[in-house]
Design a protein around this motif. Structure first.
Motif, PDB file in Angstrom:
ATOM      1  N   LEU A 271       0.813  -1.294   0.085  1.00  0.00           N
ATOM      2  CA  LEU A 271       0.095   0.022  -0.060  1.00  0.00           C
ATOM      3  C   LEU A 271       0.884   1.173  -0.084  1.00  0.00           C
ATOM      4  O   LEU A 271       1.897   1.358   0.814  1.00  0.00           O
ATOM      5  CB  LEU A 271      -0.945  -0.033   1.158  1.00  0.00           C
ATOM      6  CG  LEU A 271      -1.850   1.072   1.304  1.00  0.00           C
ATOM      7  CD1 LEU A 271      -2.957   0.847   0.107  1.00  0.00           C
ATOM      8  CD2 LEU A 271      -2.562   1.172   2.641  1.00  0.00           C
ATOM      9  N   THR A 272       0.579   2.176  -0.917  1.00  0.00           N
ATOM     10  CA  THR A 272       1.119   3.323  -0.787  1.00  0.00           C
ATOM     11  C   THR A 272       0.332   4.614  -1.183  1.00  0.00           C
ATOM     12  O   THR A 272      -0.982   4.455  -1.651  1.00  0.00           O
ATOM     13  CB  THR A 272       2.284   3.415  -2.123  1.00  0.00           C
ATOM     14  OG1 THR A 272       2.989   4.716  -1.993  1.00  0.00           O
ATOM     15  CG2 THR A 272       1.412   3.085  -3.501  1.00  0.00           C
ATOM     16  N   GLY A 273       0.609   6.064  -0.671  1.00  0.00           N
ATOM     17  CA  GLY A 273      -0.202   7.161  -0.897  1.00  0.00           C
ATOM     18  C   GLY A 273      -0.072   7.624  -2.126  1.00  0.00           C
ATOM     19  O   GLY A 273      -0.811   8.645  -2.338  1.00  0.00           O
ATOM     20  N   GLU A 274       1.129   7.251  -3.020  1.00  0.00           N
ATOM     21  CA  GLU A 274       1.170   7.776  -4.371  1.00  0.00           C
ATOM     22  C   GLU A 274       1.782   7.076  -5.420  1.00  0.00           C
ATOM     23  O   GLU A 274       2.606   6.358  -4.868  1.00  0.00           O
ATOM     24  CB  GLU A 274       2.160   9.378  -4.249  1.00  0.00           C
ATOM     25  CG  GLU A 274       3.228   9.122  -3.386  1.00  0.00           C
ATOM     26  CD  GLU A 274       4.006  10.368  -3.197  1.00  0.00           C
ATOM     27  OE1 GLU A 274       3.719  11.554  -3.837  1.00  0.00           O
ATOM     28  OE2 GLU A 274       4.902  10.592  -2.584  1.00  0.00           O
ATOM     29  N   PRO A 275       1.381   7.070  -6.777  1.00  0.00           N
ATOM     30  CA  PRO A 275       2.068   6.282  -7.641  1.00  0.00           C
ATOM     31  C   PRO A 275       3.386   6.608  -7.767  1.00  0.00           C
ATOM     32  O   PRO A 275       3.710   7.366  -9.223  1.00  0.00           O
ATOM     33  CB  PRO A 275       1.144   6.387  -8.598  1.00  0.00           C
ATOM     34  CG  PRO A 275       0.469   7.764  -8.603  1.00  0.00           C
ATOM     35  CD  PRO A 275       0.549   8.030  -7.284  1.00  0.00           C
ATOM     36  N   THR A 276       4.643   6.718  -7.267  1.00  0.00           N
ATOM     37  CA  THR A 276       5.884   7.085  -7.685  1.00  0.00           C
ATOM     38  C   THR A 276       6.635   5.866  -7.940  1.00  0.00           C
ATOM     39  O   THR A 276       6.594   4.958  -7.251  1.00  0.00           O
ATOM     40  CB  THR A 276       6.665   7.969  -6.540  1.00  0.00           C
ATOM     41  OG1 THR A 276       6.507   7.013  -5.274  1.00  0.00           O
ATOM     42  CG2 THR A 276       5.589   9.032  -6.238  1.00  0.00           C
TER      43      THR A 276
END
Length: 489
Positions: A271-276
């Protein structure tokens, strides 16, 4: 949505080979379950197809079975299921040809051509998705060249879950998670037109349904109600597809947390907060949009899951029920046997993409036992999981589900190789559970998620094995690097 003692939600997980239905009450307790197999047709030349009518029949079978086991009404139907592949339908939802599975390898040579010509890298830079032979883009392009009449007859080119939804509700739609690969810009949650054009499919753009807003609620139409034996107008939710649904159902909520799904696919998600991502990195994996804006799952779904173990069991004359016992008969390191687990006819798709990827075993001798071969394969799948999680950026808690974690010893191997404890939900239906949790929010009755996922056990790593497997993983990487230079179609 009514959530009284007599009201229940049916979660349905339409897997590749098995459709499961689970009825949950408002406390998150599963009170009825049913499952039935789906037919997967493996044809010459690496073709893998399914029949929509047969799959739809499995949904009807399990829904009718569980609905008949509970007292009181059904408040909603929550669907999830397999992703990728290509399910072509006409405007009424009838298939125009058999569905092409994500396991299919007919586009292997095309994918290799795209890799050599820079198409896969161009799409990766625009969408953060690494294409593979079983993704919709490669299959559509193959059909456009070899079977254009199928695309001509189709009104929509979609996926398993939205194919079922169309037949149950009459709606042409797609969940944003399914649409994430291969054409969606995850940051904007809209299609990247230049990515579509890079694949030579701009003239087929009209076949792509626009992604529905997260938590959209549909309704059973008359035909769907008759098929399932449920009331017309019943609320229906469609997605996310099985990978993010499992993450939600298992309890993945904090950035850096991950889930290992040891199923037909070895799916590793974080899970991540931004698609970097590094646009110049290995064009593999994908960012899956979750039901929450600004929240994504960095997914590395490898092709080396439990199908590899099924193959080994068939080849070696082993009952699947004996896998755990045999793993215990071979020590870590499998008596010197090493393996690369790439047995899929369509190669590998994460954390690298190579349609020519193939398995290998080394270190065999006359003293090698069936247990050694089996353990070497299970260890190699665990090494592949570590490779995927390193690429996906796992830093937090790790959950696991899928048929593979029913083996206690294989789960301990995963924990030892990954060097961290693994939380295994007590209820195996985590995909259906995740779909139901999303449905509850969509219908304005969110459940206590902590309570819903509290039934779990933790598998600890064994310190004496962790260091041993550090070297084993290094050896795996060395073998993989050497093999990648030799593979060819």
């Amino acid at each position: 949505m009514p959530t009284g003692a007599g009201m229940h939600v049916i979660g349905v997980d339409i897997g590749t080979s098995l459709t499961k239905a689970v009825v949950f009450d408002s406390a998150g307790v599963s009170i009825a379950q049913a499952c039935t197999p789906s037919d997967v047709h493996h044809l010459p030349g690496g073709l893998v197809e399914q029949d929509l009518e047969q799959v739809l029949g499995t949904v009807a079978t399990v829904v009718r079975e569980v609905a008949g086991q509970v007292d009181g009404g059904v408040a909603a139907l929550a669907l999830t299921g397999q992703g990728d592949g290509l399910w072509l339908r006409d405007a009424e939802g009838n298939q125009v040809r058999p569905a092409i599975s994500w396991l299919d390898g007919r586009a292997n040579a095309l994918l290799a051509k795209w890799q050599a010509g820079g198409v896969t890298r161009e799409v990766f830079r625009r969408t953060a998705s690494g294409m593979f032979p079983g993704c919709a883009a490669a299959i559509m392009s193959y059909l456009d060249s070899h079977e254009p009449e199928s695309l001509d007859r189709a009104a929509v080119a979609g996926y398993c879950v939205d194919a079922v939804v169309q037949r149950l509700t009459g709606e042409i739609t797609v969940d944003v998670s399914d649409a994430s690969l291969p054409f969606l810009n995850p940051a904007t949650r809209s299609y990247d037109e230049q990515a579509i054009a890079a694949c030579g499919l701009a003239h087929r753009r009209g076949l792509l349904a626009e992604p529905a807003r997260p938590r959209t609620v549909f309704r059973l139409d008359t035909a769907g109600a008759e098929l399932l034996g449920l009331p017309a107008g019943l609320p229906v939710t469609a997605g996310p597809f099985d990978l993010p649904a499992c993450a939600i159902g298992a309890g993945v909520r904090e950035p850096g947390d991950g889930i290992l799904t040891a199923g037909t696919t070895l799916a590793c998600q974080v899970l991540t907060g931004e698609p970097t991502f590094d646009p110049d990195g290995e064009p593999a994996g994908m960012f899956l949009c979750s039901p929450n804006e600004g929240e994504f799952l960095r997914a590395m779904p490898a092709m080396v899951g439990t199908a590899s173990i099924d193959w080994a069991c068939t080849l070696l004359g082993i009952d699947v029920e004996d896998v755990g016992r045999l793993l215990g008969e071979s020590a870590p390191g499998a008596g010197g046997v090493r393996a690369l687990p790439f047995l899929s006819t369509s190669g590998e798709r994460a954390p690298f993409v190579d349609a020519a990827a193939r398995a290998q075993f080394s270190g065999l001798s006359l003293e090698t036992s069936r247990a050694d071969v089996l353990r070497a394969l299970c260890e190699s799948v665990a090494y592949a999981a570590r490779h995927c999680f390193e690429a996906a950026g796992l830093t937090g808690r790790l959950y696991a589900n899928g048929g593979g974690v029913r083996s206690a010893e294989w789960t301990r191997i995963f924990a030892d190789v990954l060097g961290r404890p693994i939380v295994v939900p007590g209820d195996p239906g985590v995909g259906a559970r995740g779909a139901v949790l999303v449905a509850a929010e969509a219908l304005g009755q969110p459940f206590d998620v902590d309570r819903w996922v509290e039934n779990s056990r933790t598998v600890e790593m064994r310190p004496e094995n962790v260091e041993f497997y550090q070297q084993g993983y290094a050896d795996y990487q060395t073998s993989l690097s050497a093999a990648r230079g030799l593979w060819s179609l």
